[in-house]
Every structure is written in C-alpha cells, then in structure tokens.
Scaffold this motif. Structure first.
Motif, PDB file in Angstrom:
ATOM      1  N   THR A   1      42.788  19.724  17.688  1.00 24.20           N
ATOM      2  CA  THR A   1      43.226  19.502  19.062  1.00 24.20           C
ATOM      3  C   THR A   1      44.599  20.113  19.313  1.00 24.20           C
ATOM      4  OG1 THR A   1      41.975  17.441  19.184  1.00 24.20           O
ATOM      5  CG2 THR A   1      43.708  17.763  20.811  1.00 24.20           C
ATOM      6  N   ASP A   2      45.552  19.812  18.427  1.00 25.39           N
ATOM      7  CA  ASP A   2      46.936  20.269  18.615  1.00 25.39           C
ATOM      8  C   ASP A   2      47.048  21.782  18.611  1.00 25.39           C
ATOM      9  OD1 ASP A   2      47.660  17.631  18.713  1.00 25.39           O
ATOM     10  OD2 ASP A   2      48.562  17.562  16.714  1.00 25.39           O
ATOM     11  N   ARG A   3      46.206  22.446  17.809  1.00 23.88           N
ATOM     12  CA  ARG A   3      46.309  23.897  17.668  1.00 23.88           C
ATOM     13  C   ARG A   3      45.214  24.643  18.435  1.00 23.88           C
ATOM     14  NH1 ARG A   3      49.051  25.562  11.982  1.00 23.88           N
ATOM     15  NH2 ARG A   3      48.514  27.587  12.881  1.00 23.88           N
ATOM     16  N   ASP A   4      44.450  23.914  19.239  1.00 22.30           N
ATOM     17  CA  ASP A   4      43.422  24.518  20.084  1.00 22.30           C
ATOM     18  C   ASP A   4      42.470  25.377  19.259  1.00 22.30           C
ATOM     19  OD1 ASP A   4      42.054  25.093  22.431  1.00 22.30           O
ATOM     20  OD2 ASP A   4      43.366  26.775  22.972  1.00 22.30           O
ATOM     21  N   LEU A   5      41.837  24.750  18.264  1.00 22.53           N
ATOM     22  CA  LEU A   5      41.016  25.485  17.299  1.00 22.53           C
ATOM     23  C   LEU A   5      39.518  25.241  17.436  1.00 22.53           C
ATOM     24  CD1 LEU A   5      43.211  24.859  14.129  1.00 22.53           C
ATOM     25  CD2 LEU A   5      42.944  27.034  15.335  1.00 22.53           C
ATOM     26  N   LEU A   6      39.109  24.546  18.474  1.00 19.28           N
ATOM     27  CA  LEU A   6      37.706  24.169  18.583  1.00 19.28           C
ATOM     28  C   LEU A   6      36.772  25.368  18.705  1.00 19.28           C
ATOM     29  CD1 LEU A   6      37.967  21.010  20.847  1.00 19.28           C
ATOM     30  CD2 LEU A   6      37.496  21.117  18.402  1.00 19.28           C
ATOM     31  N   GLY A   7      37.274  26.475  19.217  1.00 14.54           N
ATOM     32  CA  GLY A   7      36.440  27.658  19.332  1.00 14.54           C
ATOM     33  C   GLY A   7      36.391  28.486  18.068  1.00 14.54           C
ATOM     34  N   ARG A   8      37.212  28.125  17.098  1.00 12.45           N
ATOM     35  CA  ARG A   8      37.348  28.944  15.885  1.00 12.45           C
ATOM     36  C   ARG A   8      36.920  28.226  14.608  1.00 12.45           C
ATOM     37  NH1 ARG A   8      43.217  30.621  13.452  1.00 12.45           N
ATOM     38  NH2 ARG A   8      42.480  31.739  11.616  1.00 12.45           N
ATOM     39  N   VAL A   9      37.085  26.920  14.565  1.00 12.57           N
ATOM     40  CA  VAL A   9      36.837  26.151  13.353  1.00 12.57           C
ATOM     41  C   VAL A   9      35.590  25.292  13.500  1.00 12.57           C
ATOM     42  CG1 VAL A   9      37.742  24.387  11.779  1.00 12.57           C
ATOM     43  CG2 VAL A   9      39.293  26.107  12.754  1.00 12.57           C
ATOM     44  N   SER A  10      34.676  25.416  12.551  1.00  9.33           N
ATOM     45  CA  SER A  10      33.526  24.523  12.447  1.00  9.33           C
ATOM     46  C   SER A  10      33.816  23.502  11.359  1.00  9.33           C
ATOM     47  CB  SER A  10      32.261  25.304  12.080  1.00  9.33           C
ATOM     48  OG  SER A  10      31.952  26.275  13.059  1.00  9.33           O
ATOM     49  N   VAL A  11      33.370  22.279  11.574  1.00 10.35           N
ATOM     50  CA  VAL A  11      33.621  21.197  10.618  1.00 10.35           C
ATOM     51  C   VAL A  11      32.345  20.898   9.844  1.00 10.35           C
ATOM     52  CG1 VAL A  11      34.420  18.843  10.304  1.00 10.35           C
ATOM     53  CG2 VAL A  11      35.352  20.233  12.182  1.00 10.35           C
ATOM     54  N   LEU A  12      32.426  21.006   8.521  1.00 11.35           N
ATOM     55  CA  LEU A  12      31.279  20.803   7.644  1.00 11.35           C
ATOM     56  C   LEU A  12      31.480  19.559   6.801  1.00 11.35           C
ATOM     57  CD1 LEU A  12      31.687  24.006   8.061  1.00 11.35           C
ATOM     58  CD2 LEU A  12      30.209  24.248   6.081  1.00 11.35           C
ATOM     59  N   SER A  13      30.379  18.951   6.390  1.00  5.66           N
ATOM     60  CA  SER A  13      30.457  17.876   5.404  1.00  5.66           C
ATOM     61  C   SER A  13      29.072  17.490   4.922  1.00  5.66           C
ATOM     62  CB  SER A  13      31.151  16.644   5.987  1.00  5.66           C
ATOM     63  OG  SER A  13      31.411  15.697   4.960  1.00  5.66           O
ATOM     64  N   PHE A  14      29.017  16.991   3.675  1.00  9.28           N
ATOM     65  CA  PHE A  14      27.830  16.312   3.168  1.00  9.28           C
ATOM     66  C   PHE A  14      27.766  14.897   3.736  1.00  9.28           C
ATOM     67  CE2 PHE A  14      28.204  19.505  -0.192  1.00  9.28           C
ATOM     68  CZ  PHE A  14      26.892  19.747  -0.560  1.00  9.28           C
ATOM     69  N   HIS A  15      28.919  14.390   4.214  1.00  6.52           N
ATOM     70  CA  HIS A  15      29.046  13.002   4.618  1.00  6.52           C
ATOM     71  C   HIS A  15      28.773  12.838   6.120  1.00  6.52           C
ATOM     72  CE1 HIS A  15      30.792  12.404   0.682  1.00  6.52           C
ATOM     73  NE2 HIS A  15      31.745  13.273   0.947  1.00  6.52           N
ATOM     74  N   ASP A  16      27.668  12.201   6.465  1.00 10.92           N
ATOM     75  CA  ASP A  16      27.328  11.973   7.868  1.00 10.92           C
ATOM     76  C   ASP A  16      28.448  11.228   8.593  1.00 10.92           C
ATOM     77  OD1 ASP A  16      24.962  12.345   6.215  1.00 10.92           O
ATOM     78  OD2 ASP A  16      23.779  11.884   7.991  1.00 10.92           O
ATOM     79  N   VAL A  17      29.058  10.260   7.908  1.00 10.30           N
ATOM     80  CA  VAL A  17      30.080   9.441   8.556  1.00 10.30           C
ATOM     81  C   VAL A  17      31.285  10.282   8.966  1.00 10.30           C
ATOM     82  CG1 VAL A  17      31.169   8.734   6.367  1.00 10.30           C
ATOM     83  CG2 VAL A  17      31.418   7.308   8.405  1.00 10.30           C
TER      84      VAL A  17
END
Length: 231
Positions: free
Chosen positions: A117-133
C-alpha cells in the motif's frame, strides 16, 4: 506475453539464492520477473529468505525470528552477500520488474500488505503462499491484490480449485512433478491460470507447454532464451 519466466529466488542455480546479486542477475538475464520469500525478523522487518532458519544459506544458525535485523545483517548469505530486506530488493531492481513475493511466515502478511500500500505496488507485486490463511488475510486487507496459491501434492485434492477461489487467486503455482492435464484443465475451466515450479531444462519446458501453462519459475539464468528459442 505467451509464456513468462520468473527467476526462482533470483537465479539460484547460478547465484546465492534470495540475495541482491541473484535478483540483479535474473534481471540482467532478461527473465520476466523474480520470485522471493519473506519472513519477519525479531524486530518486525520483512527479510528475504526461504527457510525458517539461517543454517542452510548463511554462516549463522537458528530461527530467523530470533534475530533482529542488525544481527541478520552481519551474516554471509553467500559470496559475501547480506540477507536483504524486501525494501532493499525493491530499491535494487528496476522499478517495473514484476515480483512474486511468497509469504513463508504467516505473520508477515500484514507487514507485506502495508508495504504494498505505502509503495503503490499492487500492479507490480503478486503475493504467493502455500498458506491459505496468509492469502486470505492479504485478500481481506487488499481485495485488489493479486494472490497466487502455491501447491505441491495438495493440487490433487478435490478442494484445490475452491481453495484458490476462496483466497481470490486467478493464478496458481504448482510443482511441475505434481501437475497433470486433469489438474490444469480443472483450473482453466474455473478461470484460473496455472504456472509451474521448477522448470529448469528443455524437457521441463516441453511438459509445461503441453499442459497449457502460462509460465514458470526457474532456477536457470538462460530459461528466457530457451523459451524464445523453442517458441
């Protein structure tokens, strides 16, 4: 982009994994993006490392969570490289290079959401995880964030597509050795794209293409050139 290539922890077949050196090498080699792993230090800093402990990839030992950033920065992460923070990676690579940030420590989700949010990265960074939570927390905090459910053998379970949908993922990343046409087709039928880890040679690439995947994670610096040469 017909088939994208993501540098796994940079290009870990050629450079120390999850280091600035490795990420910059991936960018120089022309890969379409980089993948990295996130943990929280004892003092709440987002640090880039795959394992929960320091033993395998540094000259330190013990859990990352037991060390403050100033202590972690004293360690050698390979060839004199230091453990980077997520912010340092963002500052080091080009400002448009796509990043897949994998949450290894569920507690890191809220900190990552703040940085995005602070660095306005939503168009550039995808968030991955094995953890559904972890992905559910990201999705609740930032509904517009791109989340990617990562899976190994769990991709074979009947609830895999439903899990991806529940955490807002329109892309899943699956161990190539666990993938088959049935899984790929089930995902596509639900409007979910599939990428694979880890694609490291021409036979891996041929399988990924046969399965109709949209991209891959690779350890190899020359994978982008191989994709282009075999198109």
């Amino acid at each position: 982009m017909s088939f994208f290539t993501i540098g796994h922890r940079g290009v870990m077949a050629a450079e120390p994994e999850n280091t600035l050196r490795s990420f910059l090498r991936a960018e120089r080699e022309g890969l379409d993006g980089i993948e990295l792993d996130l943990h929280l230090s004892k003092d709440g800093e987002l640090v880039v490392m795959h394992d929960e402990t320091l033993d395998r990839t540094t000259d330190g030992s013990g859990p990352i969570a037991d060390q403050e950033l100033r202590q972690l920065k004293r360690l050698d992460a390979g060839l004199g490289e230091r453990i980077p923070t997520f912010g340092e990676v963002l500052d080091a690579v080009g400002p448009t290079l796509p990043i897949q940030a994998e949450i290894k420590d569920v507690a890191a989700a809220r900190s990552l959401a703040k940085v995005l949010t602070d660095r306005d990265l939503l168009g550039r960074v995808s968030v991955l995880s094995f953890h559904d939570v972890a992905l559910s927390e990201i999705h609740s905090l930032l509904p517009q964030a791109r989340t990617v459910l990562v899976a190994g053998a769990s991709a074979h379970r009947d609830d895999f597509v439903g899990r991806a949908q529940k955490v807002g993922s329109t892309l899943v990343s699956v161990d190539l050795r666990q993938l088959n046409r049935a899984i790929a087709e089930k995902c596509v039928a639900a409007g979910i794209d599939v990428m694979a880890w880890t694609v490291n040679d021409e036979s891996d690439l041929a399988l990924a293409r046969t399965l109709g995947l949209v991209g891959c994670v690779t350890d190899q610096p020359d994978m982008k050139r191989l994709v282009e040469a075999t198109t």
